[in-house]
Design an enzyme around this catalytic site. Structure first.
Site, short mmCIF file in Angstrom:
data_model
loop_
_atom_site.label_atom_id
_atom_site.label_comp_id
_atom_site.label_asym_id
_atom_site.label_seq_id
_atom_site.Cartn_x
_atom_site.Cartn_y
_atom_site.Cartn_z
N ARG A 124 0.82 -1.22 0.00
CA ARG A 124 0.00 0.00 0.00
C ARG A 124 0.85 1.27 0.00
O ARG A 124 0.37 2.35 0.35
CB ARG A 124 -0.98 0.03 1.18
CG ARG A 124 -1.97 -1.11 1.14
CD ARG A 124 -3.32 -0.73 1.72
NE ARG A 124 -4.27 -1.79 1.46
CZ ARG A 124 -4.49 -2.82 2.28
NH1 ARG A 124 -3.85 -2.89 3.43
NH2 ARG A 124 -5.36 -3.74 1.97
N GLU A 240 -2.88 18.06 -11.19
CA GLU A 240 -3.44 18.53 -12.46
C GLU A 240 -4.95 18.71 -12.35
O GLU A 240 -5.70 18.33 -13.24
CB GLU A 240 -3.09 17.53 -13.57
CG GLU A 240 -3.04 18.17 -14.94
CD GLU A 240 -2.41 17.27 -16.01
OE1 GLU A 240 -1.28 16.80 -15.82
OE2 GLU A 240 -3.09 17.03 -17.00
N ASN A 249 1.59 19.42 -20.85
CA ASN A 249 1.24 18.48 -21.92
C ASN A 249 1.33 19.12 -23.30
O ASN A 249 0.86 18.53 -24.29
CB ASN A 249 -0.17 17.94 -21.70
CG ASN A 249 -0.23 17.05 -20.48
OD1 ASN A 249 0.61 16.17 -20.31
ND2 ASN A 249 -1.18 17.28 -19.60
N HIS A 252 1.91 17.06 -26.40
CA HIS A 252 1.74 15.64 -26.07
C HIS A 252 0.52 15.02 -26.77
O HIS A 252 0.56 13.85 -27.13
CB HIS A 252 1.65 15.46 -24.56
CG HIS A 252 2.97 15.60 -23.86
ND1 HIS A 252 3.75 16.73 -23.96
CD2 HIS A 252 3.67 14.76 -23.06
CE1 HIS A 252 4.86 16.58 -23.25
NE2 HIS A 252 4.83 15.39 -22.69
N HIS A 270 9.54 9.06 -27.28
CA HIS A 270 8.55 9.96 -26.67
C HIS A 270 8.92 11.44 -26.90
O HIS A 270 8.09 12.24 -27.33
CB HIS A 270 8.43 9.66 -25.17
CG HIS A 270 7.55 10.62 -24.45
ND1 HIS A 270 6.18 10.66 -24.65
CD2 HIS A 270 7.82 11.60 -23.55
CE1 HIS A 270 5.65 11.61 -23.89
NE2 HIS A 270 6.62 12.20 -23.22
P1 NAD Z 1 14.14 5.39 -21.28
O1 NAD Z 1 13.95 5.31 -19.83
O2 NAD Z 1 13.65 4.25 -22.11
O3 NAD Z 1 15.67 5.63 -21.60
C1 NAD Z 1 16.08 5.71 -22.94
C2 NAD Z 1 17.26 4.77 -23.23
O4 NAD Z 1 18.43 5.36 -22.71
C3 NAD Z 1 17.14 3.40 -22.60
O5 NAD Z 1 17.56 2.46 -23.52
C4 NAD Z 1 18.13 3.46 -21.43
O6 NAD Z 1 18.67 2.21 -21.14
C5 NAD Z 1 19.17 4.40 -21.95
N1 NAD Z 1 19.89 5.18 -20.94
C6 NAD Z 1 19.38 5.76 -19.82
N2 NAD Z 1 20.32 6.51 -19.24
C7 NAD Z 1 21.45 6.39 -19.98
C8 NAD Z 1 22.75 6.94 -19.88
N3 NAD Z 1 23.07 7.83 -18.95
N4 NAD Z 1 23.64 6.57 -20.83
C9 NAD Z 1 23.31 5.71 -21.84
N5 NAD Z 1 22.09 5.17 -21.98
C10 NAD Z 1 21.17 5.53 -21.06
O7 NAD Z 1 13.45 6.69 -21.91
P2 NAD Z 1 13.25 8.18 -21.39
O8 NAD Z 1 13.22 9.01 -22.60
O9 NAD Z 1 14.18 8.53 -20.30
O10 NAD Z 1 11.79 8.12 -20.75
C11 NAD Z 1 10.67 7.90 -21.54
C12 NAD Z 1 9.54 7.51 -20.63
O11 NAD Z 1 9.28 8.57 -19.71
C13 NAD Z 1 8.23 7.26 -21.37
O12 NAD Z 1 7.67 6.05 -20.92
C14 NAD Z 1 7.35 8.44 -20.97
O13 NAD Z 1 5.99 8.10 -20.95
C15 NAD Z 1 7.88 8.75 -19.61
N6 NAD Z 1 7.64 10.14 -19.16
C16 NAD Z 1 7.11 10.32 -17.92
C17 NAD Z 1 6.88 11.59 -17.44
C18 NAD Z 1 6.36 11.80 -16.05
O14 NAD Z 1 6.04 12.94 -15.69
N7 NAD Z 1 6.25 10.76 -15.24
C19 NAD Z 1 7.23 12.70 -18.23
C20 NAD Z 1 7.78 12.49 -19.48
C21 NAD Z 1 7.99 11.20 -19.94
N1 GLY Z 2 5.29 15.43 -17.74
C1 GLY Z 2 4.03 16.05 -17.46
C2 GLY Z 2 3.78 16.23 -16.02
O1 GLY Z 2 4.58 15.88 -15.19
O2 GLY Z 2 2.74 16.73 -15.67
#
Ligand code: NAD
Ligand code: GLY
Length: 371
Positions: A124, A240, A249, A252, A270
């Site tokens: 939880r 939000e 967003n 987005h 993304h």
């Molecule tokens: P990711 O986590 O898949 O990382 C991208 C790639 O980079 C992966 O293959 C990873 O292994 C590699 N990597 C990570 N750090 C590295 C480093 N220092 N050196 C070499 N390789 C490295 O992708 P991302 O772009 O970081 O995140 C995308 C995700 O984030 C999506 O699922 C998206 O929906 C989410 N997201 C969430 C929010 C939020 O507010 N929670 C906001 C934006 C995006």
């Molecule tokens: N990445 C959008 C948010 O955190 O609201």
């Protein structure tokens, strides 16, 4: 540098400092409890990051008297799934993580979102710390407590708000990040300028070449500015419920449609979808007379110069507008059949438009994909 996310009792610091990964032990130590098995912490990461950066974090924790239980997942978006969630929760339970414990998410947005969600439901709810290693995660996803996995019907549809106890950002880890991932993360940096800060947009235009070429000082400056902007938004509208956080967003809704068309695969990362989506949001704003055309073109020009592919056809994603709009209908913002869009009256003047005509969006997209 420390940026505070001010959320009353759930406030937390974002530490930003080059080399921080190797000095994380003393910062994390107060969050690690003494147990019969000794002082241990679970670090969840992916295989790529484990190979590059886990040893530095492990050594730093070890020097602070803390042993690491690593949980290493395959890299990629597929980890943000029911199967990935089950696997992680079972591993955390096997490691006897308790409700008062904190675990560490070391990686990009995929690891951060998955660990955030798992810890929001494990027993939880237990604690976690974000140690983001991509530019996207350092400037956006690690801050603010949005957590999620993907569902058959779309991305991030199963999730929760669960704030981390701390965010540790070491800009130096970006040295190993592939150029394409760096550019994708830059879209989320630029977003802060486009929604509310014209001066920051100008800074981005002047500094993007250095940032994308790997200039560590410029990257650190961009991260700090982005975290300050995001912390302000999150403090004002954590869940939000108003329009403030919704502005994050920008791009987005348009981007998501193309990400869906690409099957949420490496065909369109993304951040690349966000870049394309921000260009479309500005062009659509200009099309319906909200935004001066030259402002929209300045945004498009900058994104193109930064290396974003803005032609859906060149990406092989030239789907009919109606199909793209059908993807948009799965958006979490959809309410009573209406879909709010983040549009702009100019650079730095984003706003939430409630009454957008989806037929106009369809026609606009039909035209855009034909370019
Ligand atoms: P990711 O986590 O898949 O990382 C991208 C790639 O980079 C992966 O293959 C990873 O292994 C590699 N990597 C990570 N750090 C590295 C480093 N220092 N050196 C070499 N390789 C490295 O992708 P991302 O772009 O970081 O995140 C995308 C995700 O984030 C999506 O699922 C998206 O929906 C989410 N997201 C969430 C929010 C939020 O507010 N929670 C906001 C934006 C995006
Ligand atoms: N990445 C959008 C948010 O955190 O609201």
């Amino acid at each position: 540098m420390i940026v505070e996310v001010a959320l009353g009792a759930r406030s937390y610091p974002i530490h930003i400092e080059a080399g921080l990964l190797g000095r994380a032990g003393p910062l994390l130590a107060p969050l690690v409890r003494d147990k019969p098995a000794g002082r241990r912490v679970c670090v969840i990461t992916d295989e790529t990051v484990a190979g590059l950066h886990l040893p530095t974090l492990t050594a730093s924790l070890s020097a602070a008297g803390i042993a690491v239980d690593p949980i290493v997942l395959p890299p990629g978006e597929a980890a943000k799934s029911w199967a990935g969630l089950e696997r992680l929760c079972e591993a955390l339970l096997a490691a006897e993580v308790e409700r008062k414990d904190h675990v560490v998410a070391l990686g990009g947005g995929v690891i951060g979102d998955l660990v955030g969600f798992a810890t929001s439901i494990l027993r939880r709810g237990c604690g976690f710390v974000q140690v983001p290693t991509t530019l996207l995660a350092q400037v956006d996803s690690s801050v603010g407590g949005k957590t999620a996995i993907n569902a058959g019907a779309g991305k991030n549809l199963i999730g929760s708000f669960h704030q981390p106890a701390m965010v540790l950002i070491d800009p130096a880890v970006l040295a190993t990040l592939p150029r394409r991932e760096l550019r994708a993360g830059y879209a989320e940096v630029l977003k802060y300028g486009l929604i509310g800060d014209r001066d920051f947009f100008d800074w981005c235009v002047a500094n993007a070449p250095a940032l994308l070429a790997g200039d560590a000082a410029v990257q650190a400056e961009a991260i700090a500015a982005s975290c300050r902007a995001k912390a302000k938004v999150v403090a004002a509208d954590e869940r939000e419920t108003g329009d403030v956080r919704a502005l994050l967003n920008l791009g987005h809704t348009f981007g998501h449609a193309f990400e869906a068309e690409a099957g949420f695969s490496d065909r369109l990362l993304h951040g690349e979808g966000v870049g394309l989506g921000m260009a479309l949001a500005f062009r659509f704003s200009a099309r319906i007379g909200l935004c001066p055309a030259d402002e929209a073109e300045a945004v498009v020009r900058h994104l193109a110069e930064a290396g974003f592919e803005l032609r859906p056809r060149a990406l092989g994603l030239d789907a009919p507008g109606a199909r793209l709009v059908a993807h948009m209908r799965q958006d979490k913002k959809m309410s009573a059949g209406r879909l709010p869009f983040i549009l702009a009256r100019g650079i730095g003047q984003g706003f939430v438009a409630q009454d957008v005509d989806l037929d106009a969006v369809t026609a606009f997209l039909d035209e855009m994909v034909a370019e």
